[in-house]
Design a protein around this motif. Sequence first.
Motif, PDB file in Angstrom:
ATOM      1  N   VAL A 228       7.941   7.572  -5.790  1.00  0.00           N
ATOM      2  CA  VAL A 228       7.821   7.767  -4.206  1.00  0.00           C
ATOM      3  C   VAL A 228       6.362   8.342  -4.054  1.00  0.00           C
ATOM      4  CG1 VAL A 228       8.597   8.475  -2.048  1.00  0.00           C
ATOM      5  CG2 VAL A 228      10.083   7.500  -3.576  1.00  0.00           C
ATOM      6  N   ALA A 229       6.253   9.481  -4.619  1.00  0.00           N
ATOM      7  CA  ALA A 229       4.918  10.243  -4.350  1.00  0.00           C
ATOM      8  C   ALA A 229       3.838   9.608  -5.045  1.00  0.00           C
ATOM      9  CB  ALA A 229       5.039  11.623  -5.571  1.00  0.00           C
ATOM     10  N   MET A 230       3.873   8.739  -5.996  1.00  0.00           N
ATOM     11  CA  MET A 230       2.884   8.096  -6.499  1.00  0.00           C
ATOM     12  C   MET A 230       2.281   6.883  -5.522  1.00  0.00           C
ATOM     13  SD  MET A 230       2.554   5.908 -10.227  1.00  0.00           S
ATOM     14  CE  MET A 230       3.411   7.208 -11.031  1.00  0.00           C
ATOM     15  N   LEU A 231       3.304   6.332  -4.814  1.00  0.00           N
ATOM     16  CA  LEU A 231       2.923   5.610  -3.907  1.00  0.00           C
ATOM     17  C   LEU A 231       2.300   5.933  -2.636  1.00  0.00           C
ATOM     18  CD1 LEU A 231       6.294   3.032  -3.857  1.00  0.00           C
ATOM     19  CD2 LEU A 231       4.114   2.771  -5.039  1.00  0.00           C
ATOM     20  N   SER A 232       2.843   7.046  -2.221  1.00  0.00           N
ATOM     21  CA  SER A 232       2.250   7.526  -1.152  1.00  0.00           C
ATOM     22  C   SER A 232       0.712   8.120  -1.340  1.00  0.00           C
ATOM     23  CB  SER A 232       2.946   8.984  -0.610  1.00  0.00           C
ATOM     24  OG  SER A 232       4.224   8.844  -0.492  1.00  0.00           O
ATOM     25  N   LEU A 233       0.436   8.453  -2.645  1.00  0.00           N
ATOM     26  CA  LEU A 233      -0.952   8.603  -2.946  1.00  0.00           C
ATOM     27  C   LEU A 233      -1.818   7.262  -2.951  1.00  0.00           C
ATOM     28  CD1 LEU A 233      -3.166  10.585  -4.085  1.00  0.00           C
ATOM     29  CD2 LEU A 233      -2.520  10.287  -6.330  1.00  0.00           C
ATOM     30  N   ALA A 234      -0.986   6.179  -3.506  1.00  0.00           N
ATOM     31  CA  ALA A 234      -1.937   5.134  -3.426  1.00  0.00           C
ATOM     32  C   ALA A 234      -2.158   4.520  -2.058  1.00  0.00           C
ATOM     33  CB  ALA A 234      -1.111   4.039  -4.111  1.00  0.00           C
ATOM     34  N   ASN A 235      -1.370   4.883  -1.248  1.00  0.00           N
ATOM     35  CA  ASN A 235      -1.299   4.272   0.173  1.00  0.00           C
ATOM     36  C   ASN A 235      -2.576   5.297   0.804  1.00  0.00           C
ATOM     37  OD1 ASN A 235      -1.151   4.002   2.868  1.00  0.00           O
ATOM     38  ND2 ASN A 235       0.733   5.281   3.314  1.00  0.00           N
ATOM     39  N   SER A 236      -2.760   6.658   0.489  1.00  0.00           N
ATOM     40  CA  SER A 236      -3.725   7.109   1.169  1.00  0.00           C
ATOM     41  C   SER A 236      -5.119   6.922   0.611  1.00  0.00           C
ATOM     42  CB  SER A 236      -3.513   8.885   0.917  1.00  0.00           C
ATOM     43  OG  SER A 236      -2.350   9.084   1.584  1.00  0.00           O
ATOM     44  N   ILE A 285       1.570   0.235  -7.323  1.00  0.00           N
ATOM     45  CA  ILE A 285       0.512   0.994  -6.610  1.00  0.00           C
ATOM     46  C   ILE A 285      -0.501   0.239  -6.021  1.00  0.00           C
ATOM     47  CG2 ILE A 285      -1.558   2.295  -7.473  1.00  0.00           C
ATOM     48  CD1 ILE A 285       0.541   3.358  -9.640  1.00  0.00           C
ATOM     49  N   VAL A 286      -0.800  -0.937  -6.500  1.00  0.00           N
ATOM     50  CA  VAL A 286      -1.862  -1.884  -5.944  1.00  0.00           C
ATOM     51  C   VAL A 286      -1.418  -2.386  -4.407  1.00  0.00           C
ATOM     52  CG1 VAL A 286      -3.353  -3.971  -6.020  1.00  0.00           C
ATOM     53  CG2 VAL A 286      -3.016  -2.502  -7.985  1.00  0.00           C
ATOM     54  N   LEU A 287       0.044  -2.905  -4.514  1.00  0.00           N
ATOM     55  CA  LEU A 287       0.410  -3.344  -3.067  1.00  0.00           C
ATOM     56  C   LEU A 287       0.322  -2.248  -2.126  1.00  0.00           C
ATOM     57  CD1 LEU A 287       3.787  -5.582  -4.266  1.00  0.00           C
ATOM     58  CD2 LEU A 287       1.623  -6.070  -2.873  1.00  0.00           C
ATOM     59  N   LEU A 288       0.756  -1.034  -2.513  1.00  0.00           N
ATOM     60  CA  LEU A 288       0.790   0.052  -1.544  1.00  0.00           C
ATOM     61  C   LEU A 288      -0.817   0.498  -1.097  1.00  0.00           C
ATOM     62  CD1 LEU A 288       2.887   1.606   0.059  1.00  0.00           C
ATOM     63  CD2 LEU A 288       3.999   0.262  -1.704  1.00  0.00           C
ATOM     64  N   SER A 289      -1.694   0.411  -1.841  1.00  0.00           N
ATOM     65  CA  SER A 289      -3.179   0.426  -1.496  1.00  0.00           C
ATOM     66  C   SER A 289      -3.557  -0.477  -0.732  1.00  0.00           C
ATOM     67  CB  SER A 289      -3.828   0.571  -2.967  1.00  0.00           C
ATOM     68  OG  SER A 289      -4.068  -0.747  -3.205  1.00  0.00           O
TER      69      SER A 289
END
Length: 399
Positions: A228-236, A285-289
């Motif tokens: 979850v933290a990794m996805l939040s970072l990718a989003n930002s 990660i790419v999807l959330l970015s």
Amino acid sequence: MPFTLGIVMLGLSAAVFGTAVDRRGPRWAMCIAASCFCGGLLVSALAAEIGQMWLIIVGYGVIGGIGLGIGYISPVSTLMKWFPDRPGMATGFAIMGFGGGALIASPWSSQLMKWFGIDRQGLAATFAVMGLVYAVFMSAGILLIRLPAVDFAPPVARAAPKARRVAGPDRTADEAIKTPQFWLLWVVLCFNVTAGIGILERAAPIYRDYFPRATSPAAVTAAAAGFVAMLSLANSMGRILWSSASDAVGRKNSYRLYLGVGAVLYLVLILAHNASKPLFLLVCIVLLSFYGAGFSTAPAYLRDLFGYQEVGAIHGRLLTAWSTAGVFGPVIVNAIADNRIAAGVVGPARYRWSFAIMLGLLLIGLVCNELIRTPLPPNSVAPKANTTVRAAAIPEEVG
């Protein structure tokens, strides 16, 4: 309920007050935003102290949500005016700040509740401290914010005026929402956000269902939290990196990437039931970015289509797409996943239909993006045959 209502009010308040933000300026808007947002937290503190859940919904969801909406759009339109040659980078920094706030607020609020406790008095103290601390930092922003001079141009833009992407013909917010371009972009943003929520809404359960094997349940839980933290970072990070890149490749091409490649990545998740963990993490990660990038590229896309005149107000109206997706996306993901769980389905198969729907939405958004063209200037008539005249009438095709 308070959080969902806050997201809904974010879009509605941005749409309703967007014109006032453009007319009265960012300092007025940020003052109102800080008052509502911090005031909502203080109302929630009072509500927790006296044990009234409905008042927390009003304070955090309604009052705080109004502050969120006004505060979201005010720095975006301001930064685009300071960086007319790089509007994608400007909006990326502003909206990355909004998304990155979760990386600070989540551990901070958890720590406050450890200090104060999770009873009524502890929650009241947590809300109160957050409201007061946010007020200090937001007040600093209010004092520092200002608009550039009317004839301002950064050195790069003055040196190479042809290198930057020309803004579209100026439209008011009322004029913009009457064009097909606005509604096509509304669908693009709504479906891109909905697809991102498809992963983000149930990130931890998705990880546990794809990779249930671990040394202990505690290890699985810890790994899911890290996911979850990794996805939040990718989003930002996606908000600044992809949006900045759109200044070079164009807004339309950027959304082709977010939507087209995003659809392929969802197909990978559907077909690769026994995917390796590195592949699964890379895809997510790419999807959330792309999810974050869709937010930050949209204001620059609006500037390319409708100019600077009321870009903040137009952006505010566009954010109703976010409010819609914020309700629509979780309903799709949770309803289907809960239904599959009730039917005894286990593992990645629980999310196959949800992911298929997200893939379809991205493809619809891709088609809508292809249909977007820079609108003609107001009160102009499109020529039927003379392409030279058309090129002079329209500053630039988006993308």
